[in-house]
Design an enzyme around this catalytic site. Sequence first.
Site, PDB file in Angstrom:
ATOM      1  N   GLU A  89       0.843  -1.191   0.000  1.00 42.00           N
ATOM      2  CA  GLU A  89       0.000   0.000   0.000  1.00 42.00           C
ATOM      3  C   GLU A  89       0.879   1.241   0.000  1.00 42.00           C
ATOM      4  O   GLU A  89       1.923   1.287   0.661  1.00 42.00           O
ATOM      5  CB  GLU A  89      -0.907  -0.002   1.235  1.00 42.00           C
ATOM      6  CG  GLU A  89      -1.946   1.105   1.255  1.00 42.00           C
ATOM      7  CD  GLU A  89      -2.965   0.890   2.379  1.00 42.00           C
ATOM      8  OE1 GLU A  89      -3.554  -0.212   2.444  1.00 42.00           O
ATOM      9  OE2 GLU A  89      -3.147   1.819   3.184  1.00 42.00           O
ATOM     10  N   ASP A  91       0.225   5.353   0.552  1.00 38.13           N
ATOM     11  CA  ASP A  91      -0.843   6.209   1.063  1.00 38.13           C
ATOM     12  C   ASP A  91      -0.541   7.691   1.020  1.00 38.13           C
ATOM     13  O   ASP A  91       0.535   8.129   1.465  1.00 38.13           O
ATOM     14  CB  ASP A  91      -1.112   5.899   2.547  1.00 38.13           C
ATOM     15  CG  ASP A  91      -1.658   4.518   2.801  1.00 38.13           C
ATOM     16  OD1 ASP A  91      -2.188   3.918   1.858  1.00 38.13           O
ATOM     17  OD2 ASP A  91      -1.537   4.046   3.938  1.00 38.13           O
ATOM     18  N   GLU A 139      -2.737  10.463   3.029  1.00 38.39           N
ATOM     19  CA  GLU A 139      -3.861  10.650   3.942  1.00 38.39           C
ATOM     20  C   GLU A 139      -3.828  12.097   4.445  1.00 38.39           C
ATOM     21  O   GLU A 139      -2.844  12.528   5.052  1.00 38.39           O
ATOM     22  CB  GLU A 139      -3.785   9.695   5.127  1.00 38.39           C
ATOM     23  CG  GLU A 139      -3.995   8.235   4.741  1.00 38.39           C
ATOM     24  CD  GLU A 139      -3.854   7.305   5.924  1.00 38.39           C
ATOM     25  OE1 GLU A 139      -4.776   6.495   6.140  1.00 38.39           O
ATOM     26  OE2 GLU A 139      -2.829   7.379   6.628  1.00 38.39           O
TER      27      GLU A 139
END
Length: 295
Positions: free
Chosen positions: A110, A112, A114
Amino acid sequence: MASSTLWWSLLLLVVVCNGGGAFGKRILADDQQPGFDQNYVITWGGNHVSFLDQGREIQLSMDNSSGAGFSSKLVYGSGLFHLKIKLPNKDSAGVVTAFYLSSNSNNHDELDFEFLGNVEGMPISLQTNIFTNGQGNREQRIVLWFDPTADFHDYKILWNPYHVVFYVDEIPIRVFNNLTSNGVEYPSQAMNIIVSLWNGESWATNGGRTKINWADAPFTAQFQGFDVDGCAQGGSGAGSCASPGLWWNAGEYKELTPSQAAAYERVKNDYLTYDYCRDKARFPVLPPECSIKNT
């Protein structure tokens, strides 16, 4: 703030003029953008999604009943992935806007972005994280040199055999090099592009101490730029997506340009607020990549 904004404007011009803006040539102009439905599908919270400008802009909203999200139709093994995003404004404490790549597996990879909302007048943190084979805990956080709620900005993830680079517009804000030769796992699983607006009040703002002010709901985030420059595949591994024939795998994207490297140093020196590699209380023995030059 004015002098900082001017500095960044001048630096951005230098980055673009010295080749850092090559991505801009790859990303389509607004009037050439494909509609949302060409590459993406709504995955949850459909009644909290609005289609604007004939599908060239999507708005996600969140209230105390639901947020919303969407995902790419295909999985990708490498590429340059981007979205133009305008974040929720006013009091957005506890609200998380996420743009990331993730594999559909138990021991997942993953990458990310955010965006951690905050009370009105306080800066929104941009957190990045990297998972490899199910192991994450590689958070870094920065504050941005502009207001991300005032206008759209382009957030990009370059993933190729050499490194993962997170960009804000043309400025690199994080680099994770491929250090497999040093025993550090590197993202290798095919991943979807995923976007969501969701309730993160348990952790996102002041460690979860500041909760969502539902009086300001609904919270909305807007997204543009639904073209995808990626190696689409049906299998579970990167495979041929490491081919040097793909433009994002070419030698010119093996490392940062000098102007990009200068901008990246400015980010680390002036805007980085948390780095897991500096958190010895959390990691008495730092992860192995922290002791290797990983700029």
